[in-house]
Design an enzyme around this catalytic site. Structure first.
Site, PDB file in Angstrom:
ATOM      1  N   GLY A  79       0.067   2.567   7.463  1.00 52.66           N
ATOM      2  CA  GLY A  79       0.143   1.795   8.701  1.00 52.66           C
ATOM      3  C   GLY A  79       0.745   0.415   8.555  1.00 52.66           C
ATOM      4  O   GLY A  79       0.644  -0.407   9.470  1.00 52.66           O
ATOM      5  N   LYS A  80       1.409   0.148   7.457  1.00 54.69           N
ATOM      6  CA  LYS A  80       1.940  -1.204   7.228  1.00 54.69           C
ATOM      7  C   LYS A  80       3.000  -1.575   8.261  1.00 54.69           C
ATOM      8  O   LYS A  80       2.964  -2.653   8.843  1.00 54.69           O
ATOM      9  CB  LYS A  80       2.556  -1.290   5.822  1.00 54.69           C
ATOM     10  N   THR A  81       3.929  -0.672   8.482  1.00 52.63           N
ATOM     11  CA  THR A  81       5.009  -0.980   9.420  1.00 52.63           C
ATOM     12  C   THR A  81       4.500  -0.965  10.848  1.00 52.63           C
ATOM     13  O   THR A  81       4.836  -1.837  11.651  1.00 52.63           O
ATOM     14  CB  THR A  81       6.147   0.041   9.293  1.00 52.63           C
TER      15      THR A  81
ATOM     16  N   SER B 231      -4.543   0.616 -18.505  1.00 54.81           N
ATOM     17  CA  SER B 231      -5.809   0.896 -17.830  1.00 54.81           C
ATOM     18  C   SER B 231      -6.364   2.261 -18.205  1.00 54.81           C
ATOM     19  O   SER B 231      -7.432   2.653 -17.768  1.00 54.81           O
ATOM     20  CB  SER B 231      -5.670   0.749 -16.318  1.00 54.81           C
TER      21      SER B 231
ATOM     22  N   GLY C 200       0.819  -1.200   0.000  1.00 57.92           N
ATOM     23  CA  GLY C 200       0.000   0.000   0.000  1.00 57.92           C
ATOM     24  C   GLY C 200       0.850   1.246   0.000  1.00 57.92           C
ATOM     25  O   GLY C 200       2.086   1.174   0.092  1.00 57.92           O
TER      26      GLY C 200
ATOM     27  N   LYS D 127      -7.908   4.189  -6.766  1.00 56.90           N
ATOM     28  CA  LYS D 127      -8.359   5.078  -7.841  1.00 56.90           C
ATOM     29  C   LYS D 127      -9.664   5.777  -7.456  1.00 56.90           C
ATOM     30  O   LYS D 127      -9.831   6.981  -7.689  1.00 56.90           O
ATOM     31  CB  LYS D 127      -8.558   4.278  -9.129  1.00 56.90           C
TER      32      LYS D 127
ATOM     33  N   PRO E 288       2.546   4.811   1.154  1.00 56.06           N
ATOM     34  CA  PRO E 288       3.234   5.158   2.403  1.00 56.06           C
ATOM     35  C   PRO E 288       2.258   5.735   3.425  1.00 56.06           C
ATOM     36  O   PRO E 288       1.282   6.384   3.050  1.00 56.06           O
ATOM     37  CB  PRO E 288       4.230   6.237   1.976  1.00 56.06           C
ATOM     38  N   GLY E 289       2.540   5.467   4.678  1.00 52.64           N
ATOM     39  CA  GLY E 289       1.721   6.060   5.735  1.00 52.64           C
ATOM     40  C   GLY E 289       0.376   5.404   5.934  1.00 52.64           C
ATOM     41  O   GLY E 289      -0.501   5.947   6.597  1.00 52.64           O
TER      42      GLY E 289
HETATM   43  P1  ADP Z   1       3.782   2.675   6.295  1.00 53.72           P
HETATM   44  O1  ADP Z   1       4.643   1.638   6.892  1.00 53.72           O
HETATM   45  O2  ADP Z   1       2.583   2.108   5.601  1.00 53.72           O
HETATM   46  O3  ADP Z   1       4.484   3.647   5.421  1.00 53.72           O
HETATM   47  P2  ADP Z   1       3.556   3.590   8.972  1.00 53.72           P
HETATM   48  O4  ADP Z   1       3.252   2.304   9.601  1.00 53.72           O
HETATM   49  O5  ADP Z   1       4.903   4.147   9.091  1.00 53.72           O
HETATM   50  O6  ADP Z   1       3.166   3.552   7.457  1.00 53.72           O
HETATM   51  O7  ADP Z   1       2.502   4.653   9.497  1.00 53.72           O
HETATM   52  C1  ADP Z   1       2.735   6.023   9.580  1.00 53.72           C
HETATM   53  C2  ADP Z   1       2.110   6.573  10.817  1.00 53.72           C
HETATM   54  O8  ADP Z   1       0.698   6.576  10.698  1.00 53.72           O
HETATM   55  C3  ADP Z   1       2.429   5.782  12.052  1.00 53.72           C
HETATM   56  O9  ADP Z   1       2.668   6.683  13.083  1.00 53.72           O
HETATM   57  C4  ADP Z   1       1.170   4.998  12.323  1.00 53.72           C
HETATM   58  O10 ADP Z   1       1.000   4.753  13.680  1.00 53.72           O
HETATM   59  C5  ADP Z   1       0.101   5.908  11.797  1.00 53.72           C
HETATM   60  N1  ADP Z   1      -1.030   5.140  11.299  1.00 53.72           N
HETATM   61  C6  ADP Z   1      -1.175   4.630  10.076  1.00 53.72           C
HETATM   62  N2  ADP Z   1      -2.345   3.968   9.970  1.00 53.72           N
HETATM   63  C7  ADP Z   1      -2.950   4.060  11.148  1.00 53.72           C
HETATM   64  C8  ADP Z   1      -4.203   3.592  11.665  1.00 53.72           C
HETATM   65  N3  ADP Z   1      -5.046   2.883  10.922  1.00 53.72           N
HETATM   66  N4  ADP Z   1      -4.506   3.865  12.923  1.00 53.72           N
HETATM   67  C9  ADP Z   1      -3.650   4.587  13.687  1.00 53.72           C
HETATM   68  N5  ADP Z   1      -2.492   5.079  13.281  1.00 53.72           N
HETATM   69  C10 ADP Z   1      -2.129   4.830  12.009  1.00 53.72           C
END
Ligand code: ADP
Length: 766
Positions: free
Chosen positions: A348-350, A663, A343, A706, A345-346
């Protein structure tokens, strides 16, 4: 009085000299008798008895008294005082008769000084003799030495030096100067002998050096042990390491390897280049978690509670994790399928990886694979390599200190191939449950069991992940958040965390819903919440300043003061255009950072039927463009002539990934149809889909992203391939509510919706 000529010998007052009885008899013509008085005189040259003339002698001689005649076959004579030789008479038997007068001495020697220096010289001589085969004999001899003259005379047969130099000692009137000269002579001789010995024995020493070194090391070790016993608090590094290794639960292979390296380490000097390398290796081995952790039973409800507490939404992911935990519980396993979170960035994957670790009660470790090009980054360097290091996987294991962590391998899509091998294939070995129990990092050189590690991988896009690696993993998509979800995430998670981080308490900062909405709409443009998180952090820092300055509590953040507090320009609006123009149609694209809208622009100009495609998708689009042109010619036969007489220019703006090219098929066809019919398509209508030469609308990927992008851009109506209808399950309800989503099977169906019918074309280039 018997006269004894001498040559190249040291004979000074207050010393004892020794002669063979035969020499005594031959020279003096008398039998050696105890207490007999004698005179020693020095010949200038080494000459035979019958060559002696009165001129053969130096002018100063010395008197003496025979003290022993039997001493081990020697006649010993104690020398007394110096004499000037007035006259030399050679007898018919070639013995000598002298006329002498006493020669005065200058008594300038300090007795204390004499005593001290004599002792030092004797000690030096004895020390030098140490270990020599003749040492015992010398010791007997040395016991008789009572003056510096004794020592000098005693060593005289071995000491180099000319006759004149030796005679000069005798001729010297000052006792002190004579003493100095003899002392110097002796020390020089000892030095010379040492150097000589050194040269002679250098070669032997080379051989001996090795043994000697070993012996010295043994001694050192012994001394170190003694020291350590006295001061257990500063036991040496090496000992600590040995201790650490002894306590580490190494398996048999690892123990063997460590023992081998340890013995090499001990042979190396502390300053050798290798020492550090070997030491680091052993230290690393000792600190790896060789011990296996017990599989724990996990309480599903508790795990669910933890996952919910940390992250808003992400139901699908959480459900999948709970399933995995259930399977692990049943099978008493610590690992299972390898999940790949994909997905923008940001999203919540990590961070969900971290919360999975928490819900399992296990340690978390993150290993970033972004930019890894070298196989050694995964599998480590061989130890022969200078600067060798373990690979990132084992490094991560060592850092977290347990054998069963939850390991997040971040950015697997950013692995790249290089001439240094293929890191992806090394990673394959790490992830393969069949092989990873025996994963061998080159640095370790022994296998390490990775089978208890729960691997989670993350990626922005699947496009660049090699297929074999992808086959190992179960893909879970993170589609990004809707504005409402972002509101919730900010309110429930990001803001409280940011407040906590800067020490702002409850009731000290209030963020109005309008202001939050404005942050989401105007200050961030993203699928995830990274930018949103940053904005929350900025607001909290501004609030901290406000509060510390004694500002009013709570600080209310409203739509009005937001800009000032954020200290940022709002982003330019990316809303769809208002005015419609024939030939320009809104498309939807997928990118690794989420979805986006783009406009496909087409134009006919006077020309000769050429097609020009510009924009980042240039090459990929060419094929789609051919299909679109043919389709349009087919659907609008009257336009064929138009295409013949004109050049067609298609421009696709930046943004989408090359793979996304096809697409845009429906968008391209619609845009051309709009162009040739001169019927504009409202920009608030967007579309996505591949198109076949038969005019069928085919499925595409990334539908949730999209559609979310469409919603963000203010699109009202979206045409999607009917084949993608199932994917709508993954689309947030909120998005589905705000958009009119129309599935289509045929391009003609779509064109009909757009009101593009077969009409007489307006000729642009007639
Ligand atoms: P990714 O690894 O996908 O790039 P991160 O895991 O680094 O994203 O997430 C970025 C920030 O957003 C982190 O501080 C995370 O805790 C927060 N975050 C992302 N998704 C959620 C969620 N569903 N609920 C709470 N916090 C979230």
């Amino acid at each position: 009085m018997p006269v004894l000529p001498i040559h190249n010998a040291i004979a000074v007052p207050e010393s004892t000299v020794y002669f063979r009885p035969e020499y005594y008899r031959a020279m003096s013509g008398r039998e050696p008798m105890k207490d007999a008085k004698v005179v020693l005189i020095v010949t200038r040259e080494a000459i035979a008895k019958n060559e002696i003339t009165p001129e053969s002698f130096y002018p100063v001689g010395v008197t003496g008294v025979v003290t022993e005649t039997s001493l081990q076959g020697f006649v010993s004579i104690e020398l007394k005082s110096r004499v000037n030789i007035e006259e030399v008479e050679i007898q018919p038997d070639r013995t000598l008769n002298l006329k002498v007068s006493r020669r005065a001495e200058i008594d300038d020697l300090d007795p204390e000084d004499e005593e001290r220096r004599l002792t030092a010289v004797k000690e030096a001589v004895l020390a030098f003799s140490e270990g020599k085969p003749w040492a015992p004999a010398l010791r007997v001899f040395a016991a008789l030495w009572t003056t510096m003259g004794d020592v000098a005379a005693g060593l005289s047969p071995w000491m180099p030096g000319k006759n004149e130099e030796r005679y000069a000692l005798l001729a010297e009137d000052s006792r002190a100067r004579r003493f100095d000269a003899m002392e110097k002579m002796i020390y020089e001789y000892l030095e010379l002998m040492k150097v000589g010995n050194e040269v002679r024995t250098a070669q032997e020493e080379d051989h001996q050096k090795i043994y000697r070194e070993a012996a010295i090391k043994k001694q050192l070790e012994y001394l170190q042990n003694e020291l350590d016993e006295l001061h257990p608090e500063n036991s040496s590094d090496l000992q600590k390491l040995e201790q650490k290794l002894a306590e580490a639960p190494l398996n048999e292979l690892a123990r063997k390897e460590c023992d081998k390296v340890l013995s090499r380490l001990k042979q190396e000097g502390k300053n050798s280049a290798e020492y550090g390398l070997l030491y680091d290796y052993l230290d690393f081995m000792a600190s790896l978690p060789w011990h296996k952790e017990e599989a724990k039973e996990i309480d599903l409800d508790e795990a669910e509670r933890i996952l919910d507490a940390d992250h808003f939404g992400l139901e699908k992911v959480k459900r999948r994790i709970i399933q995995q935990i259930a399977v692990m519980n049943l099978k008493k396993l610590q690992s299972g399928s390898i999940l790949l979170f994909v997905g923008a960035p940001g999203t919540g994957k990590t961070s969900i990886g971290q919360s999975i670790a928490r819900s399992l009660g296990r340690k978390y470790v993150r290993v970033s694979l972004g930019g890894v090009r070298d196989e050694a980054d995964i599998r480590g360097h061989r130890r022969t390599y200078i600067g060798a290091m373990p690979g990132r996987i084992l490094d991560g294991i060592q850092k977290c200190g347990v054998s069963n962590p939850v390991m997040v391998l971040d950015e697997v899509d950013k692995l790249s191939m290089s001439y240094n091998g293929d890191p992806a294939s090394a990673l394959l070995e790490v992830l393969d449950p069949e092989q990873n129990a025996n994963f061998t990092d080159h640095y370790l050189n022994v296998p390490f069991d990775l089978s208890d590690v729960l691997f989670i991988c993350t990626a922005n896009s699947l496009d660049t992940i090699p297929q074999p690696l992808l086959d190992r993993m179960e893909v879970i998509s993170f589609r990004g958040y809707t504005p409402t979800e972002k509101q919730e995430i900010a309110r429930l998670h990001l803001l409280p965390k940011a407040m906590d981080a800067v020490g702002i308490g409850e009731g000290e900062l209030e963020l109005s819903p309008d202001a939050l909405q404005a942050v989401i709409d105007d200050y961030t443009r993203e699928a995830g919440v990274r930018g949103l998180k940053k904005c929350m952090d900025v607001l909290c820092r501004s609030a901290a300043v406000h509060l510390v300055r004694g500002g009013e509590k709570p600080l209310r953040v409203t739509a009005e003061n937001l800009r000032e507090l954020l200290d940022m320009q709002p982003l330019p609006h990316r809303h769809v255009k208002d005015a419609a123009k024939p030939g320009v149609v809104t498309g939807l694209a997928w990118t690794p950072v989420g979805g986006d809208v783009l406009y496909i622009e087409t134009m006919l100009t006077r020309g000769s039927g050429r097609t020009v495609v510009t924009g980042r998708l240039g090459d990929v689009m060419k094929e789609s463009a051919q299909i679109a042109v043919s389709l349009v010619k087919h659907l609008f036969p009257e336009s064929a002539e138009l295409f013949e007489k004109s050049d067609l220019h298609i421009h696709v703006p930046d943004g989408a990934t090359p793979k996304d090219g096809p697409s845009a098929g429906v968008t391209l066809t619609s845009s051309l149809a709009s162009l040739v019919t001169d019927i504009p398509v409202p920009p608030a209508i967007a579309m996505t889909g591949e198109v076949s030469l038969q005019g069928e609308v085919k499925a595409i990927g990334g539908l949730p992203e999209k559609l979310m992008a469409a919603q963000r851009a203010g699109v009202k109506k979206v045409f999607i391939p009917a084949e993608n209808v199932d994917d709508l399950r993954d689309v947030a309800a909120e998005v589905k509510e705000t958009l009119e989503i129309i599935p289509v099977r045929e391009i003609e169906e779509l064109l009909a919706h757009l009101g593009i019918h077969r009409t007489e074309p307006t000729l642009i280039a007639s």
